[in-house]
Design an enzyme around this catalytic site. Structure first.
Site, PDB file in Angstrom:
ATOM      1  N   LYS A  78       0.859  -1.194   0.000  1.00 46.22           N
ATOM      2  CA  LYS A  78       0.000   0.000   0.000  1.00 46.22           C
ATOM      3  C   LYS A  78       0.891   1.239   0.000  1.00 46.22           C
ATOM      4  O   LYS A  78       1.900   1.284   0.724  1.00 46.22           O
ATOM      5  CB  LYS A  78      -0.889  -0.048   1.240  1.00 46.22           C
ATOM      6  CG  LYS A  78      -1.902   1.080   1.352  1.00 46.22           C
ATOM      7  CD  LYS A  78      -2.751   0.884   2.606  1.00 46.22           C
ATOM      8  CE  LYS A  78      -3.829   1.934   2.749  1.00 46.22           C
ATOM      9  NZ  LYS A  78      -4.651   1.740   3.975  1.00 46.22           N
ATOM     10  N   SER A 153      -9.570   1.651   3.174  1.00 45.30           N
ATOM     11  CA  SER A 153      -8.739   2.409   2.269  1.00 45.30           C
ATOM     12  C   SER A 153      -7.704   1.566   1.508  1.00 45.30           C
ATOM     13  O   SER A 153      -7.148   2.053   0.525  1.00 45.30           O
ATOM     14  CB  SER A 153      -8.009   3.507   3.044  1.00 45.30           C
ATOM     15  OG  SER A 153      -7.128   2.941   3.993  1.00 45.30           O
ATOM     16  N   SER A 177      -9.493  -0.747   7.364  1.00 43.12           N
ATOM     17  CA  SER A 177      -8.978  -0.620   5.994  1.00 43.12           C
ATOM     18  C   SER A 177      -8.256  -1.823   5.420  1.00 43.12           C
ATOM     19  O   SER A 177      -7.982  -1.850   4.229  1.00 43.12           O
ATOM     20  CB  SER A 177      -8.055   0.590   5.895  1.00 43.12           C
ATOM     21  OG  SER A 177      -8.842   1.743   5.786  1.00 43.12           O
TER      22      SER A 177
HETATM   23  N1  GLN Z   1     -12.987   3.942   6.848  1.00 43.23           N
HETATM   24  C1  GLN Z   1     -12.290   4.404   7.997  1.00 43.23           C
HETATM   25  C2  GLN Z   1     -11.935   5.853   7.833  1.00 43.23           C
HETATM   26  O1  GLN Z   1     -12.229   6.406   6.816  1.00 43.23           O
HETATM   27  C3  GLN Z   1     -11.081   3.545   8.273  1.00 43.23           C
HETATM   28  C4  GLN Z   1      -9.917   3.840   7.406  1.00 43.23           C
HETATM   29  C5  GLN Z   1      -8.704   3.030   7.740  1.00 43.23           C
HETATM   30  O2  GLN Z   1      -8.790   1.996   8.392  1.00 43.23           O
HETATM   31  N2  GLN Z   1      -7.567   3.525   7.313  1.00 43.23           N
HETATM   32  O3  GLN Z   1     -11.354   6.453   8.699  1.00 43.23           O
END
Ligand code: GLN
Length: 488
Positions: A78, A153, A177
């Site tokens: 990532k 994400s 994420s």
């Molecule tokens: N969807 C969550 C957010 O937008 C988690 C994102 C993540 O785990 N990086 O904060």
């Protein structure tokens, strides 16, 4: 089986028997990326030259008899883990041309184990999002249905694994994420216990929640990657000096006798839970019972506060972490501005996307004098109650089962104008980060439209082995993980 479809374990066997070389395998994966990624959009950067060089070194090591489970295996990372000499953008315009001078600890460990890094994957900007639509660079599509989101994400990593554009990948998980895109793309994704994996060189989003985790084609590969990335690192003061077990020993297909799993009663009352998801997860729970586990009802009474607590704590920490992107130290700078304040304003306004700016504004507000106690302070207190819920629940069981996301992957664009709906869809994954416990998503079926659905298994601190054991037994008794999206 085609070479790009291999798992880590199978590729390792072929490399060890010298039936394939790492250079051959890496070339196949890079060709697959160049042929397929136009449709999917999983990668921000393909690292052809560097990857072929690493593959050459791996082949050299293998010919000398030095082979570890990751030697010569092509992986994706990532794009918020620093890779020395390889652009690391966080999918943000503000870091679009940032080339780190060092490797994140996990990347260093992978390289030391002989792995090959084929590229850096797309994500929501600075990992803020659940759909990848907040990437400042490009859109990633779900390989199972290109009109839908891959989740986020770590959507790029999930899509790359699902579309066989790498053998496995790493993602990061601050509120779901790793697990949520894994669920939407039909792969395995684990968020380890807070402190299990070093975050040195992981670009910080919310420091009390962030963890790096494996995203793989099956549970075995997840255990193999966990073995390599886990462990104490003096470079990350939150990494825990606990011994790392051999996670592959948890992969015993001996049934689940003696295991107790908890089903949170509040989760069935969650608004917006899709009937296909509810039925599929219900069937998975039954299967786990058939495998010998005992099922008990548990209660997580503070579930109703989880989204609110997370969306105060995460933006607050983000607003502080992202203060460093000021156009002075690194990244984008608007050079045309005459005075310093104007330069800051213009760089940050132009460099950050709208979701990141929304979080910075919310977080700055929550931390500001006069509001801190009412927001960040209060949220931290409720966070303790949420942790206690999980402690009490896991006193009665070895693991908790739940959906990962309330719906299967939704169509691109459906929720982009509605941040609240997007935030609410994180309801099942946020708690593991708030409580610091491990969680895994494992494929457990498909919706009526043929979209993958994941089962979440959460456990006790530092008991990733229990999650792997349950997930492995479930996987061996089902064949959801063997299905592939049709990208022809
Ligand atoms: N969807 C969550 C957010 O937008 C988690 C994102 C993540 O785990 N990086 O904060």
């Amino acid at each position: 089986m085609k070479l790009h479809e291999l798992t880590i374990q199978k590729a390792h066997t072929l490399l060890k028997q010298k039936e394939i070389s790492s250079q051959e395998l890496t070339r196949v994966l890079l060709d697959r990326i160049h042929a397929t990624d136009e449709k999917v959009g999983a990668y921000i950067t393909a690292a052809d030259e560097m990857a072929m060089e690493q593959a050459g070194l791996a082949d050299q090591a293998i010919s000398e008899g030095n082979i570890s489970p990751l030697t010569g295996i092509p992986l994706a990372i990532k794009d918020l883990m620093c890779t020395k000499g390889l652009r690391t953008t966080c999918a943000s315009k503000i870091l679009e041309n940032f080339v780190p001078p060092y490797d994140a600890t996990v990347v260093r460990k992978l390289k030391k184990a002989g792995a090959v890094i084929v590229g850096k994957t797309n994500m929501d900007e600075f990992a803020m999002g659940s759909s990848n639509e907040h990437s400042g660079i490009k859109l990633t599509r779900n390989p199972w249905d290109l009109t839908r989101i891959p989740g986020g994400s770590s959507g790029g990593s999930a899509a790359a694994v699902a579309a066989d554009m790498c053998i496995a990948a790493l993602g990061s998980d601050t509120g779901g994420s790793v697990r949520q895109p894994a669920s939407h793309c039909g792969i395995v994704g684990m968020k380890p216990t807070y402190g299990r994996v070093s975050r040195f060189g992981l670009v910080a989003f919310a420091s009390s929640l962030d963890q790096i985790g494996p995203m793989t084609k099956d549970v075995t590969d997840c255990a193999i990657l966990m073995n390599v990335i886990s462990g104490y690192d003096p470079g990350d003061s939150t990494s825990v000096p606990e011994d790392v077990p051999d996670y592959t020993t948890a992969l015993k297909n001996g049934g689940l006798n003696g295991v107790t799993v908890g089903i949170p009663k509040e989760y069935s009352e969650v608004e917006g839970l899709d009937p296909d998801v509810a039925a599929t997860v219900e069937n998975a729970v039954r299967k786990i019972e058939d495998l010998g586990a005992e099922c008990v009802e548990v209660s997580l009474p503070n579930t109703k506060y989880v989204v609110a607590v997370y969306y105060v704590i995460a933006p607050s920490e983000a607003s502080s972490n992202l203060a460093r992107y000021d156009g002075v130290k690194y990244g984008l700078r608007d050079k045309d501005k005459a005075d310093l304040m104007e330069m800051y304003r213009s760089t940050r306004s132009g460099g950050f996307g709208s979701e990141v700016k929304r979080r910075i504004i919310i977080g700055t507000y929550c931390l500001s004098a006069g509001y801190y106690d009412a927001y960040y302070g209060k949220a931290s207190q409720v966070r303790t109650l949420i942790m206690e819920d999980f402690k009490k629940a896991t006193d009665r069981c070895d693991a908790i089962l739940s959906p990962v996301a309330p719906t299967p992957a939704f169509p691109v664009g459906e929720n982009t104008d509605d941040p609240l709906t997007m935030y609410l869809s994180d309801i099942f994954t946020l708690s593991a980060n708030l409580a610091g416990i491990p969680g895994i998503s494992v494929p457990c079926g498909f919706s009526a439209d043929g979209l993958p659905i994941g089962l979440q298994i959460m456990g006790k601190h530092f008991n990733e082995e229990m999650l792997l054991r349950i997930a492995y037994n479930f996987e061996q008794a089902t064949d959801f993980h063997k299905k592939k999206p049709d990208l022809s």
